[in-house]
Design an enzyme around this catalytic site. Structure first.
Site, PDB file in Angstrom:
ATOM      1  CG  ASP A 403      -1.951   1.090   1.244  1.00 52.94           C
ATOM      2  OD1 ASP A 403      -1.763   2.074   0.510  1.00 52.94           O
ATOM      3  OD2 ASP A 403      -2.936   0.969   1.996  1.00 52.94           O
ATOM      4  CG  HIS A 404       3.135   4.229  -3.077  1.00 53.58           C
ATOM      5  ND1 HIS A 404       4.035   4.684  -2.145  1.00 53.58           N
ATOM      6  CD2 HIS A 404       3.682   4.519  -4.287  1.00 53.58           C
ATOM      7  CE1 HIS A 404       5.077   5.227  -2.752  1.00 53.58           C
ATOM      8  NE2 HIS A 404       4.884   5.138  -4.055  1.00 53.58           N
ATOM      9  NE  ARG A 405      -4.274   3.753   1.060  1.00 55.49           N
ATOM     10  CZ  ARG A 405      -5.402   3.302   1.592  1.00 55.49           C
ATOM     11  NH1 ARG A 405      -6.464   4.095   1.653  1.00 55.49           N
ATOM     12  NH2 ARG A 405      -5.485   2.065   2.055  1.00 55.49           N
ATOM     13  CB  ALA A 407       5.285   1.292   2.941  1.00 51.99           C
TER      14      ALA A 407
END
Length: 433
Positions: A403-405, A407
């Site tokens: 999850d780029h939100r 990490a």
């Protein structure tokens, strides 16, 4: 006097189930706790015990029927509960075991207060209730709670949704801007039969849950993938040396078991990948326990039971637990508890010959590891004198979706490097993890 027995709320946002088997017929006498029927939900196959002692007057369901929470399934003639509990409560054992506790705030959800920053604190509700609210498009701040100390329940959300849309003024911009939107509704499909014959299969149980969960995860999480490759030559040799002994103990020593250990070693160093993002509360929830979900290819579809406390168990203990989870999943006997509480997921496509693939994150988790088939490859590595040489090595492809939100890519690369290093040094793994 007759008493109706309805499908109870089994928790975790389960609203319906399919009757697998009915154990009673009109005229049968049952005691409290005797099995009445078996229901397959989108989570597991659950045996529903009788909450009453008495005679069965009527059975209103049959195998193959779809029932919803609150539907009458069995009618008792003079049925009474053996315990001093109201018959309308969640009497079956399966319900009491499956209740998910939620944090409780000091203020009711119907009258939220503002913090110094101008934002309202999150509404007290379980994760399952929050998920239901998202699916129904309900703002939890507009729901009148009936639970203890202002807790919003799933029934509160359904009741609110059925009563009509909420007032626009009930959700200020500061909150709405951080709420996760419900999954996009699929557009209407054309009539495919106009071009040729078609066959229709109802979307049920596990496949229905998978479709809903994947759509939710893909719509809510900005996925990023990071690929790696691990030299598991030494690890496979270790596995083969001990596989027979572990099998005698009732276990199954697979690369997935070792991967779970390696993943936890990395998750401890990079805790963001063992977390969940709470958009409503504007916070990251770091889980200080390590329960790893393992995807199992079962006749019912993909099941993801959970290996508990991976950091506290030995490889042998995990192998035994893993074998039990796989066996129950393929027999359709996985319990609801075994599907709950995962903090990270591993899916191994190597058993069916899969290579590199980017799996979809199991929402609300933050990451998932995809494992491919280990295969011999020519690898360039230094010899004893430091000169390069080409040697055959057993290489296993790995793909981490995260999850780029929560990490960033650099963290994901370091986490992958940690997992690879652990898999490539099995002795270190066994001794220290």
């Amino acid at each position: 006097m007759t008493v109706e027995f309805k499908l109870p709320d089994l928790g975790e946002g389960i609203h319906e189930g399919e009757i697998v088997e009915v154990y009673v017929k009109p005229g049968d006498r049952v005691a409290e706790g005797d099995p009445l029927l078996e229901v397959e939900t989108d989570k597991a196959v659950t045996a529903i015990p009788s909450p009453f002692t008495g005679a069965v007057a009527e059975v209103r369901v049959a195998a193959g029927d779809t029932v919803h929470v609150g539907d009458v399934m069995v009618v008792f003639d003079g049925g009474v509960p053996d315990r001093e509990a109201a018959p309308t409560g969640p009497a079956p054992e399966t319900v009491s075991r499956h209740v998910v506790e939620a944090p409780v705030e000091d203020h009711p959800a119907s009258s939220p207060v503002s913090t110094e920053s101008g934002r309202r604190p999150p509404v007290p509700a379980s994760p399952a209730t929050r998920r239901l609210a998202r699916e129904l498009g309900v703002d939890l701040y507009t729901v009148d709670p009936t639970g203890p100390q202002g807790l919003v329940t799933a029934d509160d959300v359904r009741r609110h949704a059925e009563s009509g849309p909420a007032s626009p003024a009930a959700a200020p911009t500061t909150v709405a801007s951080t709420e996760m939107a419900p999954p996009v509704v699929s557009p209407d499909l054309p009539d495919f039969s106009q071009w040729g014959p078609v066959a229709i299969e109802p979307l049920r149980s596990v496949r229905k849950a998978t479709a809903r969960q994947m759509a939710l995860a893909w719509s809510q999480i900005p996925h990023v993938s990071n690929q790696g490759e691990a030299d598991v030559t030494a690890l496979e040799a270790l596995r083969q040396r001990h596989a027979a002994q572990v099998k005698e103990d009732g276990g199954r020593l697979t690369l997935t078991v070792f991967a779970a250990k390696a993943a936890v070693a990395a998750l401890k160093r990079f805790p963001r990948f063992n977390a969940s993002l709470d958009m409503a509360g504007e916070q990251i929830i770091y889980k200080q326990y390590f329960h790893v979900g393992v995807a199992v290819d079962s006749p019912r579809g993909l099941i993801v039971p959970v290996l508990r406390d991976v950091d506290r168990k030995s490889i042998r203990e995990l192998a035994v637990d893993f074998q039990g989870l796989v066996a129950r999943a393929r027999e359709g006997k996985t319990s609801l508890e075994e599907l709950q509480g995962g903090t990270f997921t591993i899916t191994n496509a190597g058993a069916v010959g899969g290579g590199h693939f980017a799996p979809i994150i199991n929402f609300p988790q933050a990451a998932i590891l995809g494992m491919g088939r280990a295969a011999l490859k020519p690898v360039v590595r230094p010899d004893a004198e430091g000169d390069p040489e080409i040697v055959p090595r057993l290489m296993m492809p790995l793909v981490l979706s995260f999850d780029h939100r929560i990490a960033d890519g650099a963290e994901a690369i370091r986490l992958m490097q940690t997992m690879v290093a652990t898999l490539e040094d099995p002795e270190e793994m066994v001794l220290n993890f």
